[in-house]
Design a protein around this motif. Structure first.
Motif, PDB file in Angstrom:
ATOM      1  N   ILE A  10       1.009  -1.319   0.183  1.00 27.24           N
ATOM      2  CA  ILE A  10       0.097  -0.095   0.091  1.00 27.24           C
ATOM      3  C   ILE A  10       0.998   1.178   0.180  1.00 27.24           C
ATOM      4  N   MET A  11       2.151   1.159   0.744  1.00 28.45           N
ATOM      5  CA  MET A  11       2.847   2.220   0.911  1.00 28.45           C
ATOM      6  C   MET A  11       4.089   2.354  -0.196  1.00 28.45           C
ATOM      7  N   ASP A  30       9.684  -7.215  -5.096  1.00 28.52           N
ATOM      8  CA  ASP A  30       8.760  -7.763  -4.353  1.00 28.52           C
ATOM      9  C   ASP A  30       8.169  -9.059  -4.646  1.00 28.52           C
ATOM     10  N   LEU A  64       8.863  -2.915   4.108  1.00 22.87           N
ATOM     11  CA  LEU A  64       8.167  -4.064   4.333  1.00 22.87           C
ATOM     12  C   LEU A  64       7.481  -4.311   5.592  1.00 22.87           C
ATOM     13  N   PRO A  65       6.651  -5.088   5.837  1.00 24.65           N
ATOM     14  CA  PRO A  65       5.415  -5.525   7.042  1.00 24.65           C
ATOM     15  C   PRO A  65       6.430  -5.174   8.518  1.00 24.65           C
ATOM     16  N   SER A  95       8.093   0.007   9.575  1.00 26.74           N
ATOM     17  CA  SER A  95       8.026   0.330  11.039  1.00 26.74           C
ATOM     18  C   SER A  95       8.116  -1.104  11.616  1.00 26.74           C
ATOM     19  N   LYS A 238       0.703  -5.292  15.031  1.00 26.67           N
ATOM     20  CA  LYS A 238       2.260  -5.541  15.095  1.00 26.67           C
ATOM     21  C   LYS A 238       2.812  -4.381  15.804  1.00 26.67           C
TER      22      LYS A 238
HETATM   23  P1  NAD Z   1       1.604  -4.254   2.653  1.00 28.33           P
HETATM   24  O1  NAD Z   1       1.330  -5.280   3.325  1.00 28.33           O
HETATM   25  O2  NAD Z   1       0.734  -3.624   1.587  1.00 28.33           O
HETATM   26  O3  NAD Z   1       3.144  -4.300   1.742  1.00 28.33           O
HETATM   27  C1  NAD Z   1       4.104  -4.846   2.148  1.00 28.33           C
HETATM   28  C2  NAD Z   1       4.788  -5.632   1.044  1.00 28.33           C
HETATM   29  O4  NAD Z   1       6.190  -6.317   1.576  1.00 28.33           O
HETATM   30  C3  NAD Z   1       3.954  -6.390  -0.053  1.00 28.33           C
HETATM   31  O5  NAD Z   1       3.830  -6.032  -1.322  1.00 28.33           O
HETATM   32  C4  NAD Z   1       4.618  -7.792   0.210  1.00 28.33           C
HETATM   33  O6  NAD Z   1       4.540  -8.633  -0.877  1.00 28.33           O
HETATM   34  C5  NAD Z   1       6.171  -7.377   0.368  1.00 28.33           C
HETATM   35  N1  NAD Z   1       6.883  -8.210   1.105  1.00 28.33           N
HETATM   36  C6  NAD Z   1       6.695  -9.081   2.073  1.00 28.33           C
HETATM   37  N2  NAD Z   1       7.857  -9.873   2.349  1.00 28.33           N
HETATM   38  C7  NAD Z   1       8.789  -9.616   1.388  1.00 28.33           C
HETATM   39  C8  NAD Z   1      10.060 -10.219   0.819  1.00 28.33           C
HETATM   40  N3  NAD Z   1      10.487 -11.168   1.638  1.00 28.33           N
HETATM   41  N4  NAD Z   1      10.590  -9.781  -0.246  1.00 28.33           N
HETATM   42  C9  NAD Z   1      10.104  -8.913  -1.205  1.00 28.33           C
HETATM   43  N5  NAD Z   1       8.973  -8.189  -0.674  1.00 28.33           N
HETATM   44  C10 NAD Z   1       8.091  -8.535   0.281  1.00 28.33           C
HETATM   45  O7  NAD Z   1       2.233  -3.094   3.787  1.00 28.33           O
HETATM   46  P2  NAD Z   1       2.209  -1.336   3.775  1.00 28.33           P
HETATM   47  O8  NAD Z   1       0.932  -0.922   4.127  1.00 28.33           O
HETATM   48  O9  NAD Z   1       2.741  -0.899   2.659  1.00 28.33           O
HETATM   49  O10 NAD Z   1       3.172  -1.049   5.081  1.00 28.33           O
HETATM   50  C11 NAD Z   1       4.590  -1.274   5.071  1.00 28.33           C
HETATM   51  C12 NAD Z   1       5.314  -0.739   6.256  1.00 28.33           C
HETATM   52  O11 NAD Z   1       5.062   0.541   6.429  1.00 28.33           O
HETATM   53  C13 NAD Z   1       4.694  -1.318   7.508  1.00 28.33           C
HETATM   54  O12 NAD Z   1       5.683  -1.489   8.476  1.00 28.33           O
HETATM   55  C14 NAD Z   1       3.579  -0.414   8.132  1.00 28.33           C
HETATM   56  O13 NAD Z   1       3.496  -0.767   9.128  1.00 28.33           O
HETATM   57  C15 NAD Z   1       4.394   0.789   7.540  1.00 28.33           C
HETATM   58  N6  NAD Z   1       3.072   1.838   7.371  1.00 28.33           N
HETATM   59  C16 NAD Z   1       2.235   1.699   6.877  1.00 28.33           C
HETATM   60  C17 NAD Z   1       1.215   2.684   6.579  1.00 28.33           C
HETATM   61  C18 NAD Z   1      -0.280   2.560   6.083  1.00 28.33           C
HETATM   62  O14 NAD Z   1      -1.046   3.286   6.138  1.00 28.33           O
HETATM   63  N7  NAD Z   1      -0.398   1.381   5.342  1.00 28.33           N
HETATM   64  C19 NAD Z   1       1.440   3.980   7.203  1.00 28.33           C
HETATM   65  C20 NAD Z   1       2.476   4.151   7.812  1.00 28.33           C
HETATM   66  C21 NAD Z   1       3.486   3.021   8.010  1.00 28.33           C
END
Ligand code: NAD
Length: 294
Positions: A10-11, A30, A64-65, A95, A238
């Protein structure tokens, strides 16, 4: 400049698009092919692994997550450190737990890779607009070196201290957001059950002391029963788990955080882990028998 970017969720996707718009060459990786295809269509190049991306770019960003994902992608087989040359810069914008940032930085340092932790706040809308709030830990000189690049993705970037300080700051952010969402859910469920229109309550109080960015963003979602993420309940669980581990580690009890974490765990158990965190309203609907929205 040439940038590697790993983690296109998403980010990550909108952050990559903003780097491309600013004229940077971005190589991405990814596990999800559809996400890779989407940013390749916007001008990125696909790498074959984290190692491949790190071997071809002097600066790598990870988004990443959680801690285990970043450790695997950086320190694991086929990871960033197996491809990175001496002097490569790693900016982890995920994060994660501050202690994990410190562990990853030690592994980087052993390979002469320089690392910052630089988590963000603002969610998908601000990732799209390039107006994220970025909180940075690591060497001040390295922060100064990459600050302009960070400001392509963010409106602000504040150096908060040594490695891990960015993620400690992010935990504070996540505690305040979670407790604020819980307060809005609790208060708006009360007014609905007491027979007062939540829309009028929102209009009446949003300009006063109770007003907040969180309430402005999340109260309308609750009133519309629209829980499309945004920021998922599971990701917030998390963050609160990381906050509690950190709090226990330094001797700083977090009773309110513990309560809201359990509410979110209830929602996860009920199958709502992929809903937006504004779905905390569902917890109050369950215990009160009253929905804020229609
Ligand atoms: P998401 O789950 O949408 O995306 C995570 C991506 O990481 C996925 O596309 C997944 O396929 C990829 N991934 C996982 N393991 C992998 C690996 N081994 N190799 C390659 N790719 C891999 O998460 P997000 O919402 O984009 O959030 C990412 C980070 O940002 C998190 O730590 C989250 O807490 C933080 N964050 C999110 C938001 C939000 O509003 N979504 C806001 C601020 C911070």
């Amino acid at each position: 400049m040439k940038i590697g970017f790993i983690g296109l969720g998403i980010m990550g996707k909108p952050m990559v698009k903003n780097l491309l718009k600013a004229g940077h060459d971005v190589m991405v990786f990814d596990l999800n092919k559809a996400s890779v295809d989407e940013v390749v269509a916007a001008g990125a190049v696909a790498g074959t692994s984290a190692s491949d991306v790190a071997s071809k770019n002097p600066l790598v960003i990870t988004m990443l997550p959680n801690s285990p994902h970043v450790k695997a992608v950086v320190m694991g087989e086929g990871g960033v450190l197996s491809g990175a040359k001496e002097g490569t810069i790693l900016i982890d914008m995920s994060s994660i737990a501050p202690l994990a940032s410190q562990e990853i930085e030690r592994a980087c340092s052993a390979k002469k890779v320089r690392m910052l932790d630089a988590p963000v706040s603002g969610g998908e809308p601000k990732a799209v607009d390039g107006t994220l709030a970025i909180m940075v830990g690591g060497e001040k000189a390295l922060y100064e070196e990459v600050k302009d690049l960070l400001l392509v993705m963010g409106a602000t970037a504040v150096h908060c201290g040594s490695i891990g300080a960015g993620n400690t700051t992010k935990l504070a952010n996540q505690i305040i957001v979670a407790l604020n969402i819980a307060a809005v859910s609790e208060a708006f469920t009360l007014v609905k059950k007491a027979g007062v229109d939540p829309h009028l309550v929102f209009d009446a109080i949003k300009g006063g002391l109770a007003g907040s960015t969180v309430m402005n963003a999340k109260a309308p979602m609750m009133m519309d029963s629209n829980f499309k993420p945004g920021f998922k309940i599971d990701l917030h669980i998390k963050d609160l788990a990381n906050a509690m581990d950190t709090g226990h580690g330094v001797g700083s009890p977090l009773p309110l955080t513990a309560s809201v974490r359990e509410m979110m765990e209830t929602l996860h158990a009920d199958g709502f882990g992929n809903d937006d965190h504004s779905a905390l309203a569902r917890y109050y609907a369950k215990v009160s028998g009253t929905k804020i929205g229609e």
